[in-house]
Design a protein around this motif. Structure first.
Motif, PDB file in Angstrom:
ATOM      1  N   ILE A 147       5.692  -9.563  -4.421  1.00 18.15           N
ATOM      2  CA  ILE A 147       4.689  -9.105  -3.732  1.00 18.15           C
ATOM      3  C   ILE A 147       3.063  -9.869  -4.455  1.00 18.15           C
ATOM      4  O   ILE A 147       2.718 -10.193  -3.518  1.00 18.15           O
ATOM      5  N   GLU A 148       3.040 -10.024  -5.997  1.00 17.77           N
ATOM      6  CA  GLU A 148       2.230 -10.832  -6.732  1.00 17.77           C
ATOM      7  C   GLU A 148       1.844 -12.203  -6.007  1.00 17.77           C
ATOM      8  O   GLU A 148       0.231 -12.695  -5.237  1.00 17.77           O
ATOM      9  N   ASN A 149       2.842 -12.456  -5.393  1.00 22.55           N
ATOM     10  CA  ASN A 149       2.278 -14.005  -4.910  1.00 22.55           C
ATOM     11  C   ASN A 149       2.882 -13.841  -3.451  1.00 22.55           C
ATOM     12  O   ASN A 149       2.452 -15.133  -2.509  1.00 22.55           O
ATOM     13  N   HIS A 150       3.327 -13.447  -2.793  1.00 27.53           N
ATOM     14  CA  HIS A 150       3.271 -12.825  -1.297  1.00 27.53           C
ATOM     15  C   HIS A 150       1.980 -12.795  -0.974  1.00 27.53           C
ATOM     16  O   HIS A 150       1.101 -11.602  -0.852  1.00 27.53           O
ATOM     17  N   GLN A 151       1.341 -13.525   0.443  1.00 26.66           N
ATOM     18  CA  GLN A 151       0.247 -13.069   1.858  1.00 26.66           C
ATOM     19  C   GLN A 151       0.636 -11.981   2.933  1.00 26.66           C
ATOM     20  O   GLN A 151       1.667 -12.742   3.644  1.00 26.66           O
ATOM     21  N   LEU A 152       0.213 -11.102   3.028  1.00 24.37           N
ATOM     22  CA  LEU A 152       0.311 -10.477   4.074  1.00 24.37           C
ATOM     23  C   LEU A 152      -0.291 -10.110   5.030  1.00 24.37           C
ATOM     24  O   LEU A 152      -1.666 -10.036   4.703  1.00 24.37           O
ATOM     25  N   ASP A 153       0.285  -9.666   6.240  1.00 23.86           N
ATOM     26  CA  ASP A 153      -0.989  -9.942   7.747  1.00 23.86           C
ATOM     27  C   ASP A 153      -2.168  -8.725   7.578  1.00 23.86           C
ATOM     28  O   ASP A 153      -1.071  -7.696   6.897  1.00 23.86           O
ATOM     29  N   GLU A 154      -2.808  -8.717   7.282  1.00 25.46           N
ATOM     30  CA  GLU A 154      -4.092  -7.409   7.797  1.00 25.46           C
ATOM     31  C   GLU A 154      -3.962  -6.444   8.621  1.00 25.46           C
ATOM     32  O   GLU A 154      -3.083  -7.213  10.342  1.00 25.46           O
ATOM     33  N   SER A 155      -4.337  -5.537   8.183  1.00 26.27           N
ATOM     34  CA  SER A 155      -3.843  -3.977   9.931  1.00 26.27           C
ATOM     35  C   SER A 155      -2.401  -4.765  10.511  1.00 26.27           C
ATOM     36  O   SER A 155      -2.170  -4.302  12.016  1.00 26.27           O
ATOM     37  N   LYS A 156      -1.122  -4.737   9.374  1.00 22.22           N
ATOM     38  CA  LYS A 156       0.333  -4.733  10.424  1.00 22.22           C
ATOM     39  C   LYS A 156       0.682  -3.302  10.278  1.00 22.22           C
ATOM     40  O   LYS A 156       1.925  -3.203  10.614  1.00 22.22           O
ATOM     41  N   TYR A 157       0.291  -3.087   8.630  1.00 19.67           N
ATOM     42  CA  TYR A 157       1.848  -1.825   9.252  1.00 19.67           C
ATOM     43  C   TYR A 157       1.463  -0.318   9.104  1.00 19.67           C
ATOM     44  O   TYR A 157       0.031  -0.233   8.811  1.00 19.67           O
ATOM     45  N   ASP A 158       2.436  -0.012   9.806  1.00 17.93           N
ATOM     46  CA  ASP A 158       1.653   1.763   9.114  1.00 17.93           C
ATOM     47  C   ASP A 158       2.362   2.686   8.553  1.00 17.93           C
ATOM     48  O   ASP A 158       1.923   3.775   8.222  1.00 17.93           O
ATOM     49  N   VAL A 159       3.542   2.158   8.051  1.00 14.58           N
ATOM     50  CA  VAL A 159       4.181   3.042   6.761  1.00 14.58           C
ATOM     51  C   VAL A 159       4.038   2.037   5.395  1.00 14.58           C
ATOM     52  O   VAL A 159       4.667   0.624   5.791  1.00 14.58           O
ATOM     53  N   ILE A 160       4.196   2.178   4.548  1.00 14.71           N
ATOM     54  CA  ILE A 160       4.243   1.294   3.504  1.00 14.71           C
ATOM     55  C   ILE A 160       5.011   2.317   2.476  1.00 14.71           C
ATOM     56  O   ILE A 160       5.068   3.714   2.065  1.00 14.71           O
ATOM     57  N   PHE A 161       6.279   2.166   1.726  1.00 10.65           N
ATOM     58  CA  PHE A 161       7.000   2.624   0.876  1.00 10.65           C
ATOM     59  C   PHE A 161       7.206   1.997  -0.269  1.00 10.65           C
ATOM     60  O   PHE A 161       7.315   0.512  -0.434  1.00 10.65           O
TER      61      PHE A 161
END
Ligand code: SAM
Length: 230
Positions: A147-161
């Motif tokens: 996860i520390e190396n992965h880039q995530l799109d902004e404002s993409k997700y509704d629920v985070i597990f």
């Protein structure tokens, strides 16, 4: 954390469902009080159901930290079908378990249902970094990365597990830089859920501007945390 998955041990939790024990970390993948019970309560009931109650959505984007055994993903396929809500499920995993380790788990027999075996196999066999359609109401993408190396799109997700190993075992997963990354990928009204209710976690989530709730935990655990991006 290093990859010690060759040493993982199969254990039975108190609701009869399997989990894995990582001897190097001295940590289990789920609550020993019940893996399926914990997953249904923390992630489905307090995460997905709550999001649906608040938003009446027809489509939900989920991001999971720690695919592990695939239990949360498997239960979410069933949930999406029952609720007739389309779920686009992305899950990151740095140290995947093997197909053989996945096959030894008893989730298919415990959950039941005519397609569960096929879904369970797909979860572990499908290619990484590709969006797959598993059912009419479930798409699935596995991301093989830290996860520390992965880039995530902004404002993409509704629920985070957020299903990392506990802070006492893997403190780096619970630091502000990772939580900020998750905060940024949450849409307004998004819900973050985790089985953990550590004080520092709650302070970190609050410092990011999330509304933090301490909820009753699943059986055998006192509390859990849900945080909402208002
Ligand atoms: C508590 S287990 C996940 C349980 C899983 N959700 C399930 O249903 O089986 C934590 C997972 O996080 C993974 N993990 C550890 N460090 C990671 C990292 N830096 N990035 C992504 N995943 C990581 C572990 O390999 C493990 O599978």
């Amino acid at each position: 954390m290093q990859d010690h998955n060759g040493d993982l041990e199969l254990i039975i939790t108190k609701d009869g469902s399997h989990s894995l024990f990582n001897p190097a970390l001295n940590e289990t993948y789920h609550s020993t009080h019940g893996a399926v019970q914990e997953s249904r309560y923390v992630f489905l009931l307090q995460g997905l159901d709550e999001f649906l109650l608040r938003n009446n959505a027809k489509e939900i984007n989920v991001f999971e930290v720690g695919l592990g055994t695939g239990l949360n993903a498997l239960l979410t396929i069933e949930w999406a079908q029952k609720n007739n809500v389309r779920v686009n499920y992305d899950s990151i995993e740095a140290f995947p378990i093997s197909v053989a380790q996945a096959k030894a788990l008893n989730y298919v027999e415990l959950i039941g249902g005519k397609d569960t075996k096929a879904w369970s196999e797909l979860i572990h066999k499908l290619d990484w970094e590709v969006k797959h359609t598993i059912t009419d109401t479930f798409t699935f993408q596995k991301i093989k990365n830290r996860i520390e190396n992965h880039q995530l799109d902004e404002s993409k997700y509704d629920v985070i597990f957020f299903d990392a190993f506990a802070p006492s075992k893997q403190i780096e997963m619970w630091q502000l830089d990772i939580l900020l990354k998750l905060f940024n990928c949450m849409k307004p009204n998004a819900v973050f859920v985790t089985y953990c209710a550590q004080g520092q976690l709650k302070r970190n989530l609050k410092s990011l501007g999330l509304t933090v709730e301490t909820l009753e935990g699943p059986p055998g655990k006192k509390e859990m945390v849900r945080a909402i991006k208002i």
